[in-house]
Design a protein around this motif. Structure first.
Motif, mmCIF file in Angstrom:
data_model
loop_
_atom_site.group_PDB
_atom_site.id
_atom_site.type_symbol
_atom_site.label_atom_id
_atom_site.label_comp_id
_atom_site.label_asym_id
_atom_site.label_seq_id
_atom_site.Cartn_x
_atom_site.Cartn_y
_atom_site.Cartn_z
ATOM 1 N N GLY A 50 40.535 33.825 48.526
ATOM 2 C CA GLY A 50 40.203 35.203 48.183
ATOM 3 C C GLY A 50 40.000 35.447 46.701
ATOM 4 N N VAL A 51 39.181 36.446 46.414
ATOM 5 C CA VAL A 51 38.931 36.909 45.046
ATOM 6 C C VAL A 51 39.104 38.415 45.044
ATOM 7 N N SER A 52 39.772 38.928 44.024
ATOM 8 C CA SER A 52 39.920 40.372 43.855
ATOM 9 C C SER A 52 39.550 40.723 42.415
ATOM 10 N N ILE A 53 39.459 42.013 42.148
ATOM 11 C CA ILE A 53 39.056 42.498 40.819
ATOM 12 C C ILE A 53 40.091 43.508 40.326
ATOM 13 N N VAL A 54 40.546 43.309 39.088
ATOM 14 C CA VAL A 54 41.471 44.229 38.431
ATOM 15 C C VAL A 54 40.739 44.915 37.294
ATOM 16 N N SER A 55 40.874 46.233 37.231
ATOM 17 C CA SER A 55 40.281 47.019 36.145
ATOM 18 C C SER A 55 41.361 47.851 35.467
ATOM 19 N N TRP A 56 41.416 47.752 34.166
ATOM 20 C CA TRP A 56 42.252 48.622 33.343
ATOM 21 C C TRP A 56 41.302 49.570 32.628
ATOM 22 N N ASP A 57 41.390 50.849 32.912
ATOM 23 C CA ASP A 57 40.554 51.852 32.248
ATOM 24 C C ASP A 57 41.446 52.781 31.434
ATOM 25 N N LEU A 58 41.047 53.026 30.194
ATOM 26 C CA LEU A 58 41.799 53.896 29.290
ATOM 27 C C LEU A 58 40.941 55.080 28.893
ATOM 28 N N PHE A 59 41.576 56.255 28.843
ATOM 29 C CA PHE A 59 40.893 57.488 28.456
ATOM 30 C C PHE A 59 41.785 58.223 27.468
ATOM 31 N N LEU B 187 44.760 51.909 36.520
ATOM 32 C CA LEU B 187 44.711 50.524 36.969
ATOM 33 C C LEU B 187 44.154 50.524 38.382
ATOM 34 N N ARG B 188 43.119 49.734 38.625
ATOM 35 C CA ARG B 188 42.554 49.591 39.973
ATOM 36 C C ARG B 188 42.518 48.107 40.321
ATOM 37 N N HIS B 189 42.994 47.804 41.514
ATOM 38 C CA HIS B 189 42.938 46.426 42.006
ATOM 39 C C HIS B 189 42.217 46.452 43.345
ATOM 40 N N GLN B 190 41.003 45.924 43.344
ATOM 41 C CA GLN B 190 40.154 45.922 44.538
ATOM 42 C C GLN B 190 40.145 44.535 45.173
ATOM 43 N N GLY B 191 40.221 44.504 46.486
ATOM 44 C CA GLY B 191 40.049 43.245 47.206
ATOM 45 C C GLY B 191 41.305 42.481 47.521
ATOM 46 N N GLU C 186 51.041 45.753 50.513
ATOM 47 C CA GLU C 186 52.270 46.464 50.138
ATOM 48 C C GLU C 186 52.941 45.815 48.928
ATOM 49 N N SER C 187 52.923 44.497 48.871
ATOM 50 C CA SER C 187 53.512 43.802 47.712
ATOM 51 C C SER C 187 52.751 44.116 46.433
ATOM 52 N N PHE C 188 51.427 44.129 46.542
ATOM 53 C CA PHE C 188 50.616 44.465 45.370
ATOM 54 C C PHE C 188 50.857 45.913 44.938
ATOM 55 N N GLU C 189 50.908 46.826 45.890
ATOM 56 C CA GLU C 189 51.149 48.240 45.545
ATOM 57 C C GLU C 189 52.471 48.392 44.806
ATOM 58 N N ALA C 190 53.529 47.790 45.346
ATOM 59 C CA ALA C 190 54.842 47.885 44.700
ATOM 60 C C ALA C 190 54.829 47.213 43.328
#
Length: 145
Positions: free
Chosen positions: A83-92, A102-106, A120-124
């Motif tokens: 598997g491959v997922s994508i993490v995005s850190w966006d600052l405003f 923080l968004r973690h897709q996939g 659930e592990s990723f969410e926590a």
């Protein structure tokens, strides 16, 4: 990719301080992970291990860098999952505050790996990292000035 895990937080810290915390390995090690091979440039591949619990090798590749705005990278476990997922850190920036998204897709793409890679592990984990570890680190730096 299905629904993303998203964690949002507003901190009373300059955007530059938050950017440094998510992009400088010597700072990341204090609150996040000890990363190896990290350079803030497109296509840079880096890796790290979790300090406790299941000690899987995380391998990431930077996909996008917008200084003081966005860091986006892959997140994989090549030793245990395809598997491959994508993490995005966006600052405003909002006045003296910095909004973090923080968004973690996939993460559902890791179903062929360990049970420890559940949504659930990723969410926590992300809740703890973004809402406890990062603010605790930032508070500790205030007292050292």
């Amino acid at each position: 990719m299905n629904d993303a895990i998203e964690v949002n937080l507003i901190l009373n810290s300059p955007i530059e301080t938050i950017w440094d915390a998510i992009t400088k390995p010597e700072i990341m090690e204090k609150w996040y992970f000890k990363v190896h091979g990290f350079e803030l440039k497109h296509r840079c591949e880096f890796y790290f291990y979790e300090p406790s619990g299941e000690n899987f090798k995380h391998v990431c590749k930077i996909l996008e860098v917008e200084p003081l705005r966005r860091l986006r990278h892959t997140w994989t476990y090549p030793e245990i999952s395809k598997g491959v997922s994508i993490v995005s850190w966006d600052l405003f920036k909002e006045g003296s505050y910095t909004c973090i998204r923080l968004r973690h897709q996939g993460v559902e793409n890791f179903q062929d790996g360990s049970d420890a890679l559940s949504v659930e592990s990723f969410e926590a984990g992300w809740e703890d990292i973004v809402k406890r570890s990062l603010p605790d680190y930032l508070k500790s730096t205030l007292y050292k000035r």
